[in-house]
Design an enzyme around this catalytic site. Sequence first.
Site, PDB file in Angstrom:
ATOM      1  N   ARG A  30       0.329  -1.250  -0.191  1.00 41.97           N
ATOM      2  CA  ARG A  30       0.069  -0.034  -0.044  1.00 41.97           C
ATOM      3  C   ARG A  30       0.373   1.397   0.111  1.00 41.97           C
ATOM      4  O   ARG A  30       1.615   1.918   0.945  1.00 41.97           O
ATOM      5  CB  ARG A  30      -0.856  -0.042   1.227  1.00 41.97           C
ATOM      6  N   ARG A  53       1.831   0.644  10.616  1.00 41.24           N
ATOM      7  CA  ARG A  53       1.171   0.838   9.045  1.00 41.24           C
ATOM      8  C   ARG A  53       2.848   1.299   7.962  1.00 41.24           C
ATOM      9  O   ARG A  53       3.318   2.430   7.563  1.00 41.24           O
ATOM     10  CB  ARG A  53       0.767   3.019   9.112  1.00 41.24           C
ATOM     11  N   GLU A  70      -6.883  -1.488  14.787  1.00 44.70           N
ATOM     12  CA  GLU A  70      -7.403  -1.937  13.925  1.00 44.70           C
ATOM     13  C   GLU A  70      -6.557  -3.449  13.724  1.00 44.70           C
ATOM     14  O   GLU A  70      -5.225  -3.157  13.770  1.00 44.70           O
ATOM     15  CB  GLU A  70      -7.938  -1.165  13.035  1.00 44.70           C
ATOM     16  N   SER A 115      -9.984  -6.791   9.139  1.00 47.88           N
ATOM     17  CA  SER A 115     -11.077  -6.006   9.263  1.00 47.88           C
ATOM     18  C   SER A 115     -12.282  -6.864   8.406  1.00 47.88           C
ATOM     19  O   SER A 115     -12.055  -7.847   7.059  1.00 47.88           O
ATOM     20  CB  SER A 115     -11.029  -5.089   7.604  1.00 47.88           C
ATOM     21  N   ARG A 151       0.598  -6.989  12.553  1.00 44.91           N
ATOM     22  CA  ARG A 151      -0.064  -6.208  13.380  1.00 44.91           C
ATOM     23  C   ARG A 151      -0.653  -7.017  14.548  1.00 44.91           C
ATOM     24  O   ARG A 151      -0.678  -6.684  15.563  1.00 44.91           O
ATOM     25  CB  ARG A 151      -1.021  -5.465  13.153  1.00 44.91           C
TER      26      ARG A 151
END
Length: 426
Positions: free
Chosen positions: A264, A279, A351, A354, A392
């Site tokens: 990303r 991130r 988070e 998802s 994560r």
Amino acid sequence: MIDPKLLRADLPNIAERLKLKHYDLDCNHFSMLDAQRKDQQIEAEALQQERNSYAKSMGKLIAQAKANGDDIEPLKQRGEQLKNDSSTADAKLAEVQTAIDELLQGIPNLPHASVPAGNDESDNIEIRQWGSPLELSFGAKDHVDLGAKLNGLDFDTASKITGSRFSYMRGGLASLQRALTQFMLNTHIQDHGYEEVYVPYIVNRDSLFGTGQLPKFEEDLFKLEDERGFYLIPTAEVPVTNIYRNEIVDNLPIKFVAHTPCFRSEAGSYGRDTRGLIRQHQFEKVEMVQFVHPNDSWDVLEELVGHAEAILQKLKLPYRTVALCGGDLGFSAAKTYDIEVWLPSQKKYREISSCSNFTDFQARRMKARFRNGQGKPEFLHTLNGSGLAVGRTLLAVMENYQQEDGSIEIPNVLQPLMNGATHIRV
RNA sequence: GGUGGGAUGGCAGAGCGGUUGAAUGCACCAGUCUUGAAAACUGGCAUAGGUUAAUAGCCUAUCUAGGGUUCGAAUCCCUAUCCCACCGCCA
């Protein structure tokens, strides 16, 4: 894509529901375009019909003219005239249709009735909590400090090799990440009935359009310098869901799980979560994807969240599950649950997964269908969920299993995958 | 990287400028026959869009995709993609 028929039939109501997602649908503009389309299409098709039937009769007309010794040219000229008329009408129709398509493709999926109203993540609704936030008798270190002390996590070297937002791991931590991946895959395959798939990490534009990343969210992606229009995958959702693009499948449900790296660009997130693994431009993820009958997708969403939660429970990591509010919901999703893991260093839930139901939104973009009871093709429903984001999860394990001396206890379920080791030590 | 051969309905496979949305076979569905089944026979059997109250009719599009030639293209031309074969290179 939203069903255009639905849009025509129930425009004001749809516009109202889209407001929950903070999308402002210009009803008048749509109605106007659609009315134009209708007129244009009727005209274009009528001209086309005339052209076709004339061309069909041409063989006889020519034979007749020749028999009579007449000139054939006027017959051809008439055909040419018809061709020009219909081409002009076609061009006009194509123009209107393109405008409608662009509008349609930019409309997000309709939120489910149960989606709470709200602007951003602060308005998300907590559904449940599991475990209790870890309290340490000593000061909790964050995973960056823990990793540095273990000489297992090094962001400076990664930025030398590439740049910021990349990571370099060695030794026990690198193995632990691999063990987590393996554990997640095994659990989903053995306990939850998924089939593992291996897919390309580079995809074309059609695939990204199918799942909804394109055309609107190009800036989030890494695009290859390649005239074929290839991109690095931002999530396994893209290649896995597109397995059934332009296909009619016959046995639903289909449950796939894949482990892939994800890439990303994180454009627009400057300054956010710059520290550590949260991130990154490149991270590992285990992704579950399901193709289901439209009647089942809401039940399956609950099941899917459960599959992701099961991983955290087996790892004994405290978490909570939230339902995203309308403003926080993604473009393609009708409903999303986020699972947030407890991070003692931040004293916050963050988070880690998802899980979304996309209803027929992706399926319509992809033309992914199944045969219904009458044997007619019908759009299926797609869902996906992280099960889990591996990077994560690694940092969550590090922080929640840290010992006072800076070593990391290895969760019981991972020990067999770590050659029986119980700790990662300095 | 080079050369050559392909891509037609669920599958196999004809057609190679003019009533071809597409022969034929298989598969599938319905019916006749049969106690039932099989066989045989008869009929049906694509998708998308539009119009419409209509999953009735009618119209349009679709023979990998996108362009082009032509009054007319599954059929001719160009480009792309994929498949197959061979040569070169390569983990």
